[in-house]
Design a protein around this motif. Sequence first.
Motif, mmCIF file in Angstrom:
data_model
loop_
_atom_site.group_PDB
_atom_site.id
_atom_site.type_symbol
_atom_site.label_atom_id
_atom_site.label_comp_id
_atom_site.label_asym_id
_atom_site.label_seq_id
_atom_site.Cartn_x
_atom_site.Cartn_y
_atom_site.Cartn_z
ATOM 1 N N CYS A 31 -1.075 9.161 -9.507
ATOM 2 C CA CYS A 31 0.189 8.429 -9.383
ATOM 3 C C CYS A 31 -0.052 6.929 -9.504
ATOM 4 O O CYS A 31 -0.888 6.364 -8.804
ATOM 5 C CB CYS A 31 0.841 8.731 -8.040
ATOM 6 N N CYS A 32 0.703 6.289 -10.391
ATOM 7 C CA CYS A 32 0.620 4.840 -10.560
ATOM 8 C C CYS A 32 1.867 4.192 -9.965
ATOM 9 O O CYS A 32 2.997 4.546 -10.322
ATOM 10 C CB CYS A 32 0.503 4.482 -12.037
ATOM 11 N N VAL A 33 1.653 3.255 -9.062
ATOM 12 C CA VAL A 33 2.735 2.555 -8.380
ATOM 13 C C VAL A 33 2.836 1.132 -8.917
ATOM 14 O O VAL A 33 1.848 0.397 -8.928
ATOM 15 C CB VAL A 33 2.495 2.517 -6.853
ATOM 16 N N LEU A 34 4.030 0.770 -9.360
ATOM 17 C CA LEU A 34 4.307 -0.608 -9.736
ATOM 18 C C LEU A 34 4.794 -1.324 -8.483
ATOM 19 O O LEU A 34 5.833 -0.968 -7.930
ATOM 20 C CB LEU A 34 5.376 -0.683 -10.838
ATOM 21 N N VAL A 35 4.024 -2.302 -8.014
ATOM 22 C CA VAL A 35 4.374 -3.085 -6.832
ATOM 23 C C VAL A 35 4.992 -4.392 -7.309
ATOM 24 O O VAL A 35 4.394 -5.110 -8.113
ATOM 25 C CB VAL A 35 3.119 -3.369 -5.966
ATOM 26 N N VAL A 36 6.195 -4.697 -6.798
ATOM 27 C CA VAL A 36 6.875 -5.941 -7.149
ATOM 28 C C VAL A 36 7.083 -6.724 -5.857
ATOM 29 O O VAL A 36 7.815 -6.288 -4.975
ATOM 30 C CB VAL A 36 8.236 -5.685 -7.835
ATOM 31 N N ASP A 74 -3.370 19.798 -4.914
ATOM 32 C CA ASP A 74 -3.595 19.052 -3.687
ATOM 33 C C ASP A 74 -2.486 18.021 -3.544
ATOM 34 O O ASP A 74 -2.412 17.066 -4.314
ATOM 35 C CB ASP A 74 -4.963 18.369 -3.732
ATOM 36 N N THR A 75 -1.625 18.186 -2.551
ATOM 37 C CA THR A 75 -0.490 17.285 -2.372
ATOM 38 C C THR A 75 -0.898 15.960 -1.732
ATOM 39 O O THR A 75 -0.070 15.079 -1.576
ATOM 40 C CB THR A 75 0.617 17.946 -1.527
ATOM 41 N N ASN A 76 -2.158 15.835 -1.344
ATOM 42 C CA ASN A 76 -2.641 14.567 -0.789
ATOM 43 C C ASN A 76 -3.522 13.814 -1.773
ATOM 44 O O ASN A 76 -4.146 12.828 -1.411
ATOM 45 C CB ASN A 76 -3.403 14.816 0.517
ATOM 46 N N TRP A 100 5.471 11.557 -3.207
ATOM 47 C CA TRP A 100 4.535 12.103 -4.188
ATOM 48 C C TRP A 100 3.999 13.460 -3.723
ATOM 49 O O TRP A 100 3.828 14.369 -4.529
ATOM 50 C CB TRP A 100 3.407 11.123 -4.471
ATOM 51 N N SER A 101 3.774 13.611 -2.418
ATOM 52 C CA SER A 101 3.317 14.913 -1.885
ATOM 53 C C SER A 101 4.385 15.982 -2.100
ATOM 54 O O SER A 101 4.076 17.108 -2.497
ATOM 55 C CB SER A 101 3.005 14.800 -0.388
ATOM 56 N N GLN A 102 5.648 15.619 -1.824
ATOM 57 C CA GLN A 102 6.733 16.581 -2.018
ATOM 58 C C GLN A 102 6.890 16.926 -3.494
ATOM 59 O O GLN A 102 7.129 18.084 -3.843
ATOM 60 C CB GLN A 102 8.041 16.015 -1.466
ATOM 61 N N ARG A 103 6.746 15.935 -4.340
ATOM 62 C CA ARG A 103 6.844 16.193 -5.787
ATOM 63 C C ARG A 103 5.739 17.135 -6.237
ATOM 64 O O ARG A 103 5.979 18.075 -6.995
ATOM 65 C CB ARG A 103 6.763 14.873 -6.550
ATOM 66 N N ALA A 104 4.522 16.909 -5.746
ATOM 67 C CA ALA A 104 3.382 17.758 -6.130
ATOM 68 C C ALA A 104 3.566 19.197 -5.642
ATOM 69 O O ALA A 104 3.132 20.123 -6.284
ATOM 70 C CB ALA A 104 2.090 17.171 -5.564
ATOM 71 N N SER A 105 4.263 19.347 -4.512
ATOM 72 C CA SER A 105 4.475 20.684 -3.981
ATOM 73 C C SER A 105 5.757 21.323 -4.518
ATOM 74 O O SER A 105 6.119 22.434 -4.135
ATOM 75 C CB SER A 105 4.495 20.653 -2.453
#
Length: 134
Positions: free
Chosen positions: A10-15, A3-5, A126-131
Amino acid sequence: MKDTNDFSSCCVLVVDDSKGDQDLVTEWLGEKRFQVIVKDSPKAAISFLKDSSNRKKVDVILTDYDMPGMKGRILAQHIQDMGIEIPIFVHSRDTSLAPCRLLSGERIFCYDKLARHGVNAVARYWSQRASGRA
């Protein structure tokens, strides 16, 4: 088929130095079910990423462009210089900054106007990476 959605893996580091912007970005990422780690300065992010066990937790970095002490572009360069290969997205509310690729590397992008655009860019990546297209 993956599922690309589904962004829950996925863990995002927000700075971001702005607590208000941290809260907004965390909320927007949470709506898409991303895991989020927040650091309030580039120095805190660098310190966090120096620990390899922390680095393994992070899939994508989303950083503000304009922060005291170190611009997001410089933070991105510093992270690359450390040999860390994590995609980095830089956002800014400064509409005079044109969207641009910050460095010659394929992993660093810049999106202007609102942090929401950065969140959407992370989701597209992330969707493109998953696909298999990233």
